[in-house]
Design a protein around this motif. Structure first.
Motif, mmCIF file in Angstrom:
data_model
loop_
_atom_site.group_PDB
_atom_site.id
_atom_site.type_symbol
_atom_site.label_atom_id
_atom_site.label_comp_id
_atom_site.label_asym_id
_atom_site.label_seq_id
_atom_site.Cartn_x
_atom_site.Cartn_y
_atom_site.Cartn_z
ATOM 1 N N UNK A 73 33.644 19.384 61.913
ATOM 2 C CA UNK A 73 33.552 18.152 61.436
ATOM 3 C C UNK A 73 32.820 17.448 62.773
ATOM 4 N N UNK A 74 32.623 16.059 62.264
ATOM 5 C CA UNK A 74 32.052 15.147 63.428
ATOM 6 C C UNK A 74 33.138 14.085 63.577
ATOM 7 N N UNK A 76 33.811 10.388 64.196
ATOM 8 C CA UNK A 76 32.998 8.889 63.853
ATOM 9 C C UNK A 76 33.616 7.759 64.806
ATOM 10 N N UNK A 88 33.686 12.656 59.731
ATOM 11 C CA UNK A 88 32.796 13.342 58.475
ATOM 12 C C UNK A 88 33.015 14.785 58.369
ATOM 13 N N UNK A 89 33.514 15.240 57.160
ATOM 14 C CA UNK A 89 33.788 16.623 57.109
ATOM 15 C C UNK A 89 33.192 17.029 55.825
ATOM 16 N N UNK A 91 30.362 16.913 54.097
ATOM 17 C CA UNK A 91 29.603 15.938 53.264
ATOM 18 C C UNK A 91 30.454 14.745 52.928
ATOM 19 N N UNK A 92 31.457 14.435 53.272
ATOM 20 C CA UNK A 92 32.314 13.240 53.313
ATOM 21 C C UNK A 92 32.822 12.500 54.443
ATOM 22 N N UNK A 93 33.252 11.208 54.323
ATOM 23 C CA UNK A 93 33.839 10.488 55.338
ATOM 24 C C UNK A 93 35.425 10.392 54.761
ATOM 25 N N UNK A 94 36.191 10.809 55.873
ATOM 26 C CA UNK A 94 37.684 10.648 55.423
ATOM 27 C C UNK A 94 38.464 9.827 56.677
ATOM 28 N N UNK B 119 27.189 15.499 45.305
ATOM 29 C CA UNK B 119 26.952 15.305 46.925
ATOM 30 C C UNK B 119 27.827 15.670 47.929
ATOM 31 N N UNK B 120 29.172 16.515 47.257
ATOM 32 C CA UNK B 120 30.109 16.976 47.970
ATOM 33 C C UNK B 120 30.748 18.075 47.240
ATOM 34 N N UNK B 123 34.501 20.469 48.363
ATOM 35 C CA UNK B 123 35.686 20.092 47.963
ATOM 36 C C UNK B 123 35.805 19.675 46.485
ATOM 37 N N UNK B 151 19.997 13.351 49.488
ATOM 38 C CA UNK B 151 20.202 14.226 50.559
ATOM 39 C C UNK B 151 19.551 15.434 50.368
ATOM 40 N N UNK B 310 24.242 18.488 57.932
ATOM 41 C CA UNK B 310 24.775 17.231 57.192
ATOM 42 C C UNK B 310 25.720 16.512 57.984
ATOM 43 N N UNK B 311 26.630 17.169 58.926
ATOM 44 C CA UNK B 311 27.454 16.317 59.671
ATOM 45 C C UNK B 311 26.739 15.318 60.735
ATOM 46 N N UNK B 536 42.761 9.039 53.601
ATOM 47 C CA UNK B 536 41.991 8.565 52.562
ATOM 48 C C UNK B 536 40.420 8.719 52.616
ATOM 49 N N UNK B 537 39.846 9.118 51.456
ATOM 50 C CA UNK B 537 38.299 9.309 51.435
ATOM 51 C C UNK B 537 37.704 7.957 51.781
ATOM 52 N N UNK B 538 36.592 7.888 52.152
ATOM 53 C CA UNK B 538 35.837 6.471 52.192
ATOM 54 C C UNK B 538 34.499 6.827 51.609
#
Lengths: 110, 735
Positions: A73-74, A76, A88-89, A91-94, B119-120, B123, B151, B310-311, B536-538
């Motif tokens: 992960x990165x 942020x 960011x993990x 393909x999504x942000x958490x 796109x994800x 998960x 993407x 991707x990261x 929480x997912x953003x």
């Protein structure tokens, strides 16, 4: 006066947590990996999750969302005053609360 | 443990077959939060469920139908979003509970539509692979293809289909209405295709944990009658979270599947398995997640390079977040946004409000001209047009408020607000996820209370519910607007701020500020159940779809108008009767008096007047306080009806003018002063005047204790605060 005390306390806490960042050399000696918890990362750091400690429910939640040991992960950023962090993990942000993120041990990729 | 024939039989009886359902195909939409289930549901059924760009906007089960050209119908169930089948929060529990019902043969769907955000993938496919354990054909609706394409993510559909054992994979973009025909035909085909392989899980459980889980899996297979695959899957889940066992326990209490003995067996098997797993140094919680994720990751064959790429790719959302969630500019932008919204409620709405006012006034005068004088005309003009019209005026303001709130949600901004405020929220005993319910509380408390279901800790959820009614909802807006418009002068403060706008914002601040204080107080007394966490997912920022924003505004507007049409109309009519009868001959009355005083309404108002007099309220407001218990805005229509009856026969009364010009017959002084107006507004900030809110709080907390507590504390606050304002104001020489 009280504020000063609180500030000192925070300083001490920070110093304590910093010292937990240890350096380990692997047998090949070529790579140097730092082990830390998420809150000790700086923006832009890429790391791999090692383990999650603490609250059972939280652990299960993180696993379901794909924050498994071995996942890249990165980092942020984090909100001010020890607010939540954003990663960011997969393909999504958490966003994870600071105290919860402190339970996640990571290995910083070289 | 003996085989249970009853369970087995029921299982067979209800097993999936198309023929006995009159050609209806039952389907259920399941997927991660914010994957677009509700958007698909809306397009398929033509219904208007709320969609948004905030994880967890659907918090209850919804039904709909989609008719096909063949005459068949697809029945759709839209379920709340979830990341897995091991529930944590209340909305996830709904999904897991539903699954247990299906497993036990209670109306299982013919086809499960697993909605996946393209796109994800990893998960989302984790949940999909759990779905295929059920033995029901699974169609993957691969949604948000536009984003995946952007993407540059290539997905091999046929590989995906065969590797995950799916009935079909349909690429689509629900917001562009792309891929729906394909989805429908895939559903029809899947309804006739065989169920996925149920002999074993797609991944192997290593020997050591398998040994410990065997007794549990055996129990599920032999005593409950699950397929081997489902038995192992449920065994893995049972040891992962206690909530899974709770589901079995509560489904027993509801008179279904497992009897008490079986449940006892299950519990002891579970405890032994967990103990043994821990003894072997295997973590029961992470067992399923790690095995399954590993399997999913292997199936997707992603290289480390692609993952890193991707990261490190900076998405547009991240760039936007550099400003919107920046440590300093973020909160500043949020506060200015709120100020802008509340200011625009007052400025933008003025013109349409005048139109509506003029319209109703013309209608009343027209009716006066057309109809002969008498009872019916009086009822129509004074009761119906006067009462309903006085409320309709506030429609534009409510629409503007809902418009902005919807924009904030749909753009993805609201989850960022949760991120920014979580720290502050935890300080006052709430949760980052309390922000959305509290903000929607500005529109209406009822959906707001329901929205708390996404908060996973009970203590913080209850605390949020208890303070939601302090957030000034749109039903208070008419009351504020009337009092401000009539009694607060149109002045500028410091050259730029309008005094009226500031007063309005002040009322909102008063409610919100008190909510914060009360939350802090309550958090000391509510007992915690479990620990609190915030994950929480953003979601990516998205240009709000005007179609769905307008739909949302329309739905709220319609609800407001129908509400006005029903409750307010009924109350206005009843009130007109109460204010008109019994009739007193004007000749018998002392001079300077009005027959309304001796009417039923007048008598009721005068009876309670002593109680509210210290707050600066007279008998007319007293009647309004009683009627507004049905809904807050009724205060306005009540005042309108009373003045109309009082000035009977002289055309429609302008409520603002009437209140301003009302004088005390004894002293000849104006009846209402700005101080009374502020006292009344403060009363409305706090007072618990909404039946519907109590009903929903009773429902959500499952007890009478909390709604009653809420009513008590709010009424107490309202009375004391108004008393302080009015008496204090008088002492200081105002009013």
């Amino acid at each position: 006066m009280r504020r000063l005390k609180r500030y000192r306390k925070r300083l001490r806490r920070n110093r304590g947590s910093r010292s937990r960042v240890t350096s380990t050399s692997y047998s090949d000696g070529a790579t140097d990996t730092r082990i830390a918890n998420i809150t000790q990362l700086s923006p832009g750091d890429t790391a791999v999750i090692r383990s999650t400690a603490g609250n059972k429910e939280l652990k299960a939640r993180l696993l379901e969302m794909g924050l498994l040991p071995g996942t890249l992960f990165r980092f942020i950023k984090s909100a001010p005053f020890q607010g939540p962090v954003i990663l960011k993990i997969r393909d999504y942000y958490v966003s994870i609360r600071w105290a919860d993120a402190a339970n996640i041990e990571v290995e910083i990729a070289p | 443990m003996s085989e249970s024939p009853a369970v087995q039989k029921r299982h067979d009886q209800d097993s999936r077959s198309l023929s006995n359902r009159k050609g209806n195909i039952r389907t259920a939409l399941v997927g991660n939060p914010n994957s677009g289930k509700t958007a698909i549901f809306n397009v398929m059924t033509g219904l208007n469920q709320k969609v948004s760009n905030y994880p967890g906007i659907t918090v209850e089960k919804k039904h709909g139908y989609c008719s096909l050209s063949s005459g068949q119908r697809i029945e759709l169930i839209d379920l709340p979003g979830t990341y897995s089948l091991t529930p944590e929060s209340f909305d996830e529990r709904i999904v897991a509970e539903q699954f247990l019902h299906w497993i036990h043969g209670e109306n299982p769907p013919d086809v499960i539509i697993s909605v996946v955000d393209a796109s994800n993938l990893n998960r989302n496919l984790y949940l999909t692979s759990q779905l295929t354990d059920l033995g029901i054909p699974v169609v993957v609706a691969l949604n948000m293809m536009d984003r995946a394409r952007r993407k540059d993510r290539r997905i091999d559909m046929s590989e995906l289909k065969s590797r995950f054992g799916l009935a079909a994979v349909v690429p689509m973009t629900a917001t562009n209405r792309e891929g729906f025909d394909e989805l429908k035909s895939a559903i029809i085909q899947a309804g006739q295709s065989p169920a996925p392989d149920s002999s074993s899980l797609p991944f192997a459980i290593p020997l050591k944990p398998a040994e410990q889980l065997l007794p549990v899996a055996d129990f599920f297979e032999k005593s409950v009658g699950y397929s081997s695959r489902l038995a192992w899957a449920q065994a893995l889940r049972l040891v992962a979270r206690s909530s899974v066992y709770d589901l079995y326990a509560s489904s027993t209490l509801n008179g279904a599947r497992l009897n008490r003995d079986q449940l006892g067996d299950l519990n002891s098997l579970r405890e032994t398995a967990i103990q043994n797993l821990n003894g072997e140094d295997l973590d029961p919680q992470s067992l399923e997640a790690s095995l399954r994720y590993q399997w999913v990751d292997t199936q997707l064959e992603e290289s480390r390079e692609r993952i890193l790429e991707a990261l490190h790719g900076t998405s547009r959302s991240e760039t936007v977040d550099n400003i919107l969630t920046h440590r300093w500019s973020g909160p500043l932008i949020f506060v200015s946004l709120l100020y802008f919204i509340f200011q625009s409620i007052f400025t933008w709405a003025t013109v349409p409000m005048h139109w509506i006012e003029a319209g109703f006034s013309a209608l009343a005068n027209g009716t006066l001209n057309i109809m002969p004088p008498g009872m019916v005309r009086s009822l129509l003009v004074e009761g119906v047009i006067g009462g309903v019209g006085s409320i309709m005026v506030f429609l534009p303001q409510i629409l503007i408020l809902v418009f902005f709130l919807t924009l904030m949600e749909d753009s993805g901004y609201m989850s960022r607000v949760a991120f920014m405020l979580d720290r502050f929220m935890t300080k006052i005993g709430l949760h980052g996820k309390s922000v959305l319910p509290l903000m929607s509380g500005y529109a209406c408390a009822i959906p707001a209370v329901m929205a708390t279901r996404t908060i996973n800790s009970w203590k913080e959820r209850l605390n949020t519910i208890l303070i939601i009614p302090l957030m000034s909802c749109s039903a208070r807006l008419p009351v504020y607007a009337l009092m401000i418009g009539a009694f607060i002068p149109q002045k500028k403060v410091m050259g730029i701020f309008s005094l009226q706008g500031l007063t309005l914002i002040g009322m909102y601040f008063l409610g919100t500020g008190t909510a914060i204080i009360m939350a802090k107080i309550f958090s000391k007394y509510i007992k915690a159940r479990g620990e609190s966490s915030f994950v929480m997912e953003l979601p990516p920022y998205r240009m709000p779809l005007m179609r769905s924003v307008i739909r949302q505004v329309y739905i709220r507007g319609k609800a407001f108008v129908t509400n006005a049409g029903k409750i307010i109309l009924a109350i206005s009519i009843v009130l007109w009767f109460l204010a008109t009868f019994p009739r007193t001959d004007p000749g018998d009355m002392p001079a300077n008096s009005n027959p309304i005083h001796t009417s039923f309404a007048g008598k009721i108002g005068h009876t309670i007047e002593p109680v509210i007099e210290p707050l600066g309220f007279d008998w007319k407001i007293g009647i309004g306080l009683i009627t507004s218990f049905a809904a807050r805005e009724v205060l306005v229509s009540t005042m309108a009806t009373i003045y109309n009856v009082q000035e009977s026969g002289e055309g429609a009364v302008n409520l603002t003018e009437a209140m301003r010009n009302d004088t005390d017959p004894q002293t000849g002084l104006p009846r209402y002063s700005p101080l009374v107006a502020i006292s009344l507004m403060v009363f409305f900030v706090y007072a618990a005047q909404c039946m519907a809110t109590f009903a929903i709080v009773k429902n959500e907390t499952n007890s009478w204790k909390w709604p009653l507590f809420m009513m008590a504390y709010m009424t107490g606050l309202a009375y004391v605060a108004s008393l302080v304002v009015y008496q204090g104001g008088q002492l200081l020489g105002f009013g």
